[in-house]
Design a protein around this motif. Sequence first.
Motif, PDB file in Angstrom:
ATOM      1  N   THR A  44      10.190   5.001   6.800  1.00 21.35           N
ATOM      2  CA  THR A  44      10.287   5.244   8.432  1.00 21.35           C
ATOM      3  C   THR A  44      10.862   4.287   9.500  1.00 21.35           C
ATOM      4  O   THR A  44      11.216   4.762  10.569  1.00 21.35           O
ATOM      5  CB  THR A  44       8.885   6.005   8.741  1.00 21.35           C
ATOM      6  OG1 THR A  44       7.994   4.430   9.247  1.00 21.35           O
ATOM      7  CG2 THR A  44       8.118   6.673   8.120  1.00 21.35           C
ATOM      8  N   THR A  84       2.379  -4.158   9.117  1.00 21.14           N
ATOM      9  CA  THR A  84       2.544  -3.186   8.209  1.00 21.14           C
ATOM     10  C   THR A  84       4.040  -2.817   8.543  1.00 21.14           C
ATOM     11  O   THR A  84       4.332  -2.243   9.720  1.00 21.14           O
ATOM     12  CB  THR A  84       1.581  -2.007   8.494  1.00 21.14           C
ATOM     13  OG1 THR A  84       0.162  -2.560   8.384  1.00 21.14           O
ATOM     14  CG2 THR A  84       1.990  -0.709   7.502  1.00 21.14           C
ATOM     15  N   LYS A 100       0.450   4.303   0.520  1.00 22.99           N
ATOM     16  CA  LYS A 100       0.195   5.371   1.874  1.00 22.99           C
ATOM     17  C   LYS A 100       0.964   4.616   3.056  1.00 22.99           C
ATOM     18  O   LYS A 100       1.239   5.235   3.967  1.00 22.99           O
ATOM     19  CB  LYS A 100      -1.264   5.361   1.968  1.00 22.99           C
ATOM     20  CG  LYS A 100      -1.947   6.283   0.784  1.00 22.99           C
ATOM     21  CD  LYS A 100      -3.360   6.181   1.161  1.00 22.99           C
ATOM     22  CE  LYS A 100      -4.112   6.836  -0.100  1.00 22.99           C
ATOM     23  NZ  LYS A 100      -5.448   7.033   0.019  1.00 22.99           N
ATOM     24  N   THR A 101       0.953   3.386   3.134  1.00 22.47           N
ATOM     25  CA  THR A 101       1.315   2.636   4.561  1.00 22.47           C
ATOM     26  C   THR A 101       2.466   1.842   4.552  1.00 22.47           C
ATOM     27  O   THR A 101       3.421   1.599   5.564  1.00 22.47           O
ATOM     28  CB  THR A 101       0.246   1.838   5.440  1.00 22.47           C
ATOM     29  OG1 THR A 101      -0.280   0.832   4.410  1.00 22.47           O
ATOM     30  CG2 THR A 101      -0.880   3.039   5.716  1.00 22.47           C
ATOM     31  N   ASP A 139       0.843  -1.170   0.185  1.00 22.12           N
ATOM     32  CA  ASP A 139      -0.030   0.087  -0.111  1.00 22.12           C
ATOM     33  C   ASP A 139       0.919   1.442  -0.074  1.00 22.12           C
ATOM     34  O   ASP A 139       1.800   1.543   0.963  1.00 22.12           O
ATOM     35  CB  ASP A 139      -0.861  -0.075   1.081  1.00 22.12           C
ATOM     36  CG  ASP A 139      -1.832   1.186   1.344  1.00 22.12           C
ATOM     37  OD1 ASP A 139      -1.548   1.983   0.656  1.00 22.12           O
ATOM     38  OD2 ASP A 139      -2.762   1.159   2.024  1.00 22.12           O
ATOM     39  N   GLN A 195       2.373  -4.878   3.547  1.00 20.59           N
ATOM     40  CA  GLN A 195       1.417  -5.448   4.186  1.00 20.59           C
ATOM     41  C   GLN A 195       1.901  -6.998   4.004  1.00 20.59           C
ATOM     42  O   GLN A 195       1.841  -7.612   3.166  1.00 20.59           O
ATOM     43  CB  GLN A 195       0.010  -5.143   3.802  1.00 20.59           C
ATOM     44  CG  GLN A 195      -0.236  -3.729   3.243  1.00 20.59           C
ATOM     45  CD  GLN A 195      -0.328  -2.996   4.653  1.00 20.59           C
ATOM     46  OE1 GLN A 195      -1.308  -3.141   5.516  1.00 20.59           O
ATOM     47  NE2 GLN A 195       0.469  -1.794   4.708  1.00 20.59           N
ATOM     48  N   ASN A 248       6.926  -0.315   7.457  1.00 16.68           N
ATOM     49  CA  ASN A 248       7.120   0.814   6.579  1.00 16.68           C
ATOM     50  C   ASN A 248       8.578   1.053   6.518  1.00 16.68           C
ATOM     51  O   ASN A 248       9.233   1.604   7.555  1.00 16.68           O
ATOM     52  CB  ASN A 248       6.342   1.980   7.292  1.00 16.68           C
ATOM     53  CG  ASN A 248       6.515   3.375   6.305  1.00 16.68           C
ATOM     54  OD1 ASN A 248       7.734   3.854   5.811  1.00 16.68           O
ATOM     55  ND2 ASN A 248       5.628   4.255   6.016  1.00 16.68           N
TER      56      ASN A 248
END
Length: 152
Positions: free
Chosen positions: A145, A140, A113-114, A111, A117, A142
């Motif tokens: 980050t 999730t 945005k996140t 995804d 997954q 990322n």
Amino acid sequence: MFKAARMILFAASLNVGTACLAEEMTAIPVEECHDMVGISSLMVTAEGDGIRSFYDNRVQVMLVDLIEPAASATGLVVLLPDPVSHLGERLCKLVARFYNLDVDATESSYDPKTGLQLSVPVIDLDIDGNGVPGRPLLLTVNVATGTVAAKR
């Protein structure tokens, strides 16, 4: 008579709806590995069972045995790039306290945005002590980050 039966069915359907709401996803703690996980904790075989790579091999997920507590000693280590490191260091995240996890059957999607997954099948213990399929562990990851979130 039929009206009373319909009322009972309606009340039962409300209870089922309430039960479904009560089973919403719950956040699972994600910890730094630190001294909690050593190389001897890995449950990875020479054939490659117990480990998967994702996101162009930048993220690895490995099965670990934490020994205790016995009924929920299985965990998952997630290795991902440290986004602030200029030396290529990696972050190590731990999601623990499961009876068993099927890392090899993990499914992935992305995804924008996140992040990455992951859906990891979970084996839970039933009341008789038998392993039964449970609700999957959803991760999730990322990479931008350096964070990992888990829920079930």
